[in-house]
Design a protein around this motif. Structure first.
Motif, short mmCIF file in Angstrom:
data_model
loop_
_atom_site.label_atom_id
_atom_site.label_comp_id
_atom_site.label_asym_id
_atom_site.label_seq_id
_atom_site.Cartn_x
_atom_site.Cartn_y
_atom_site.Cartn_z
N ILE A 175 0.83 -1.20 0.00
CA ILE A 175 0.00 0.00 0.00
C ILE A 175 0.87 1.25 0.00
CG2 ILE A 175 -1.61 1.36 1.41
CD1 ILE A 175 -2.89 -1.29 2.27
N TYR B 182 -6.64 4.44 -4.77
CA TYR B 182 -6.93 3.39 -3.80
C TYR B 182 -7.46 2.14 -4.49
CZ TYR B 182 -6.46 7.01 -0.20
OH TYR B 182 -5.97 8.00 0.62
N THR C 155 -11.36 -1.80 -2.28
CA THR C 155 -10.95 -0.40 -2.23
C THR C 155 -11.25 0.21 -0.87
OG1 THR C 155 -11.39 -0.17 -4.60
CG2 THR C 155 -11.23 1.87 -3.33
N VAL D 224 -8.53 -0.51 1.69
CA VAL D 224 -7.33 0.30 1.48
C VAL D 224 -7.59 1.74 1.92
CG1 VAL D 224 -5.71 1.18 -0.23
CG2 VAL D 224 -6.55 -1.17 -0.40
N THR D 225 -8.74 2.28 1.54
CA THR D 225 -9.09 3.66 1.90
C THR D 225 -9.12 3.83 3.40
OG1 THR D 225 -10.44 3.82 -0.11
CG2 THR D 225 -10.79 5.48 1.60
N PRO E 114 -2.80 9.82 2.75
CA PRO E 114 -1.93 9.44 1.64
C PRO E 114 -0.52 9.99 1.70
CG PRO E 114 -3.62 11.00 0.93
CD PRO E 114 -3.99 10.57 2.31
N GLU F 5 -12.29 10.11 0.34
CA GLU F 5 -11.62 9.86 -0.93
C GLU F 5 -12.36 10.54 -2.08
OE1 GLU F 5 -10.01 6.20 -3.75
OE2 GLU F 5 -11.46 5.79 -2.17
#
Length: 244
Positions: free
Chosen positions: A14, A24, A35, A38-39, A48, A98
């Protein structure tokens, strides 16, 4: 893989994807995770630009240990969840952040706005936001100032204390759209003035005049549509309660 926990190797992938500037969704495909996973992982561990695999892995292990302990009362700053699982709220927050960032909203402003949107009351104090987002009061203050300028958030005095509450109303998006429309109208007027000064028959003048007319038509359509749908959705609660 134990449960749904990310491994250190996955977190390193990641981190590598973030350094490469991947979305993402692309990172999720690389890691083999949704997704949303990961987000949530990135937004929970520095965002990020502040994500570090090793630190995130240590934090994840600590959260896993806490989940294995007996249930405790809702922690400070999380009483706004309405009894929901904090992990579900975090997931919705992360997905919202996001999308807002993809639309151009700065990260901290997006995090504050998402927190307000996903709170039943639609309002939080600075202290509550600091605890929920784990950031400094200065970061909250800066984000609120930005969101106020965008007509997305307003301040109210908490009747039970001296603290200010930051409130997002149901009409916040409509208000923001109308504010944006006014700005676009001013741009259209400036383009029209520039076209007249340069001469509408010149290439530069014609470009400005076309831009002015384009913006005017788009803004007119947007305002009519926004006013119509705002009226529809702002009256729905009263209609439904009247028929109950």
């Amino acid at each position: 893989m134990p449960g749904d926990r990310l491994t250190l190797q996955e977190r390193q992938q990641i981190a590598a994807g973030l350094r490469e500037g991947l979305t993402y969704a692309a990172i999720g495909r690389r890691v083999g995770r949704p997704t949303s996973t990961v987000t949530r992982e990135v937004m929970r561990n520095g965002g990020p630009h502040g994500y570090h695999a090793e630190a995130a892995h240590q934090g994840g292990a600590g959260r896993a240990r806490r989940r294995r302990t007996p249930a405790q009362a809702t922690s400070p700053g999380r009483a706004d969840l309405g009894g929901r699982d904090a992990r579900i709220v975090d997931e919705v927050d992360a997905q919202s952040v996001e999308l807002m960032m993809q639309a151009g909203l700065p990260q901290m402003m997006a995090r504050v706005l998402a927190a307000l949107f996903t709170t039943d009351s639609g309002s939080l104090t600075s202290v509550e936001l600091v605890r929920r987002l784990r950031v400094s009061p200065a970061s909250i203050s800066k984000a609120i100032g930005y969101l106020e300028n965008q007509a997305l958030v307003k301040r109210e005095r908490d009747p039970r204390s001296r603290a200010e509450r930051y409130v997002i109303e149901d009409s916040a998006v409509f208000t923001s759209i109308m504010a944006s429309a006014r700005n676009q109208t001013r741009i259209a007027e400036a383009c029209a003035t520039g076209a007249r000064k340069l001469g509408v028959t010149t290439p530069a003048g014609a470009r400005l005049e076309n831009t002015s007319q384009f913006l005017r038509h788009v803004v007119d359509d947007l305002v009519r549509s926004a006013e119509h749908w705002h009226k529809v959705y702002s009256t729905r609660p009263q209609q439904s309660s009247a028929t109950d």
